[in-house]
Design a protein around this motif. Sequence first.
Motif, PDB file in Angstrom:
ATOM      1  N   ALA A 105      70.373   8.739  40.958  1.00 48.19           N
ATOM      2  CA  ALA A 105      70.968   7.667  40.137  1.00 48.19           C
ATOM      3  C   ALA A 105      70.086   7.383  38.927  1.00 48.19           C
ATOM      4  CB  ALA A 105      71.162   6.399  40.979  1.00 48.19           C
ATOM      5  N   ALA A 106      68.773   7.354  39.143  1.00 45.65           N
ATOM      6  CA  ALA A 106      67.843   7.141  38.031  1.00 45.65           C
ATOM      7  C   ALA A 106      67.903   8.298  37.041  1.00 45.65           C
ATOM      8  CB  ALA A 106      66.420   6.961  38.561  1.00 45.65           C
ATOM      9  N   LEU A 107      68.017   9.528  37.549  1.00 46.18           N
ATOM     10  CA  LEU A 107      68.132  10.689  36.663  1.00 46.18           C
ATOM     11  C   LEU A 107      69.423  10.645  35.855  1.00 46.18           C
ATOM     12  CD1 LEU A 107      66.756  13.565  38.912  1.00 46.18           C
ATOM     13  CD2 LEU A 107      65.701  12.613  36.853  1.00 46.18           C
ATOM     14  N   PHE A 125      68.212  18.331  30.775  1.00 43.62           N
ATOM     15  CA  PHE A 125      69.527  17.882  31.246  1.00 43.62           C
ATOM     16  C   PHE A 125      70.560  18.156  30.171  1.00 43.62           C
ATOM     17  CE2 PHE A 125      66.864  14.313  33.196  1.00 43.62           C
ATOM     18  CZ  PHE A 125      66.731  14.973  34.393  1.00 43.62           C
ATOM     19  N   ASN A 126      71.790  18.383  30.601  1.00 47.11           N
ATOM     20  CA  ASN A 126      72.930  18.414  29.683  1.00 47.11           C
ATOM     21  C   ASN A 126      74.024  17.550  30.309  1.00 47.11           C
ATOM     22  OD1 ASN A 126      74.151  20.008  31.654  1.00 47.11           O
ATOM     23  ND2 ASN A 126      74.054  21.893  30.483  1.00 47.11           N
ATOM     24  N   SER A 127      75.205  17.497  29.699  1.00 47.17           N
ATOM     25  CA  SER A 127      76.292  16.640  30.215  1.00 47.17           C
ATOM     26  C   SER A 127      76.693  17.027  31.632  1.00 47.17           C
ATOM     27  CB  SER A 127      77.506  16.713  29.297  1.00 47.17           C
ATOM     28  OG  SER A 127      77.204  16.151  28.051  1.00 47.17           O
ATOM     29  N   ALA A 128      76.762  18.324  31.903  1.00 46.19           N
ATOM     30  CA  ALA A 128      77.131  18.768  33.256  1.00 46.19           C
ATOM     31  C   ALA A 128      76.100  18.306  34.277  1.00 46.19           C
ATOM     32  CB  ALA A 128      77.281  20.293  33.287  1.00 46.19           C
ATOM     33  N   ASP A 129      74.813  18.396  33.927  1.00 44.41           N
ATOM     34  CA  ASP A 129      73.757  17.904  34.812  1.00 44.41           C
ATOM     35  C   ASP A 129      73.917  16.407  35.070  1.00 44.41           C
ATOM     36  OD1 ASP A 129      71.925  20.199  35.273  1.00 44.41           O
ATOM     37  OD2 ASP A 129      71.684  20.110  33.100  1.00 44.41           O
ATOM     38  N   ASN A 130      74.214  15.654  34.013  1.00 42.41           N
ATOM     39  CA  ASN A 130      74.349  14.205  34.165  1.00 42.41           C
ATOM     40  C   ASN A 130      75.456  13.845  35.138  1.00 42.41           C
ATOM     41  OD1 ASN A 130      72.247  13.730  32.393  1.00 42.41           O
ATOM     42  ND2 ASN A 130      73.594  13.487  30.625  1.00 42.41           N
ATOM     43  N   TRP A 131      76.604  14.483  35.014  1.00 44.94           N
ATOM     44  CA  TRP A 131      77.713  14.175  35.925  1.00 44.94           C
ATOM     45  C   TRP A 131      77.403  14.655  37.342  1.00 44.94           C
ATOM     46  CZ3 TRP A 131      80.609  10.412  34.812  1.00 44.94           C
ATOM     47  CH2 TRP A 131      80.891  10.112  33.486  1.00 44.94           C
ATOM     48  N   LEU A 132      76.725  15.778  37.459  1.00 43.74           N
ATOM     49  CA  LEU A 132      76.312  16.246  38.779  1.00 43.74           C
ATOM     50  C   LEU A 132      75.329  15.263  39.402  1.00 43.74           C
ATOM     51  CD1 LEU A 132      76.339  18.389  40.998  1.00 43.74           C
ATOM     52  CD2 LEU A 132      74.520  19.576  39.746  1.00 43.74           C
ATOM     53  N   HIS A 133      74.409  14.735  38.616  1.00 43.42           N
ATOM     54  CA  HIS A 133      73.456  13.756  39.141  1.00 43.42           C
ATOM     55  C   HIS A 133      74.160  12.498  39.641  1.00 43.42           C
ATOM     56  CE1 HIS A 133      70.043  15.704  36.610  1.00 43.42           C
ATOM     57  NE2 HIS A 133      70.300  16.379  37.714  1.00 43.42           N
ATOM     58  N   LEU A 134      75.193  12.066  38.932  1.00 42.42           N
ATOM     59  CA  LEU A 134      75.970  10.913  39.399  1.00 42.42           C
ATOM     60  C   LEU A 134      76.643  11.230  40.735  1.00 42.42           C
ATOM     61  CD1 LEU A 134      77.170   8.083  39.064  1.00 42.42           C
ATOM     62  CD2 LEU A 134      79.003   9.134  37.703  1.00 42.42           C
ATOM     63  N   GLY A 135      77.243  12.404  40.840  1.00 48.75           N
ATOM     64  CA  GLY A 135      77.888  12.810  42.099  1.00 48.75           C
ATOM     65  C   GLY A 135      76.896  12.940  43.234  1.00 48.75           C
ATOM     66  N   LEU A 136      75.741  13.514  42.949  1.00 45.18           N
ATOM     67  CA  LEU A 136      74.704  13.632  43.979  1.00 45.18           C
ATOM     68  C   LEU A 136      74.216  12.260  44.415  1.00 45.18           C
ATOM     69  CD1 LEU A 136      72.646  16.626  42.585  1.00 45.18           C
ATOM     70  CD2 LEU A 136      73.925  16.574  44.733  1.00 45.18           C
TER      71      LEU A 136
END
Length: 161
Positions: A105-107, A125-136
Amino acid sequence: MATPGTQGTPKAAPTAGKAPVQKAALAVGAVFLLVGILGFIPGITTDYDKLAFAGHHSGAMLFGIFAVSVLHNVVHLLFGVAGVALHGTFNGAKWYLIGGGLVYAALWVYGLVVGRHSPANFVPFNSADNWLHLGLAAGMLALGILLGRVPSTAPHDRRHA
């Protein structure tokens, strides 16, 4: 060595007698290990020749989608090792999932605040990483909280006849 007659039986399985939260932590840890390894395999990681140790200038992309660097891959490997190691106890598994969810969540927030080409984007990080981090974050928190409420083998959970 296995006890004679136990090969192939449910009790011979490495997760036999484990609480669901422990099985979830093991699965999450195994996925992180796999992703960390895949990040070092050319072809699975596109533009592998642009893989940098760290920083936003790393041009390598896991599955052609997620920005990665050597540091990013090593973090995945370490996070995977932690999940495998901590799945052995109920509390270890629970807090691995909850703590990992909070880290992701912090990431996610960090990825939203720090620009893609900013020097502060050190992982990268890129946009895909950000959305994956939210899902994780959501998935790990849900697993840790929902499955980590009470161990199924707790003495107060047993019914006496």
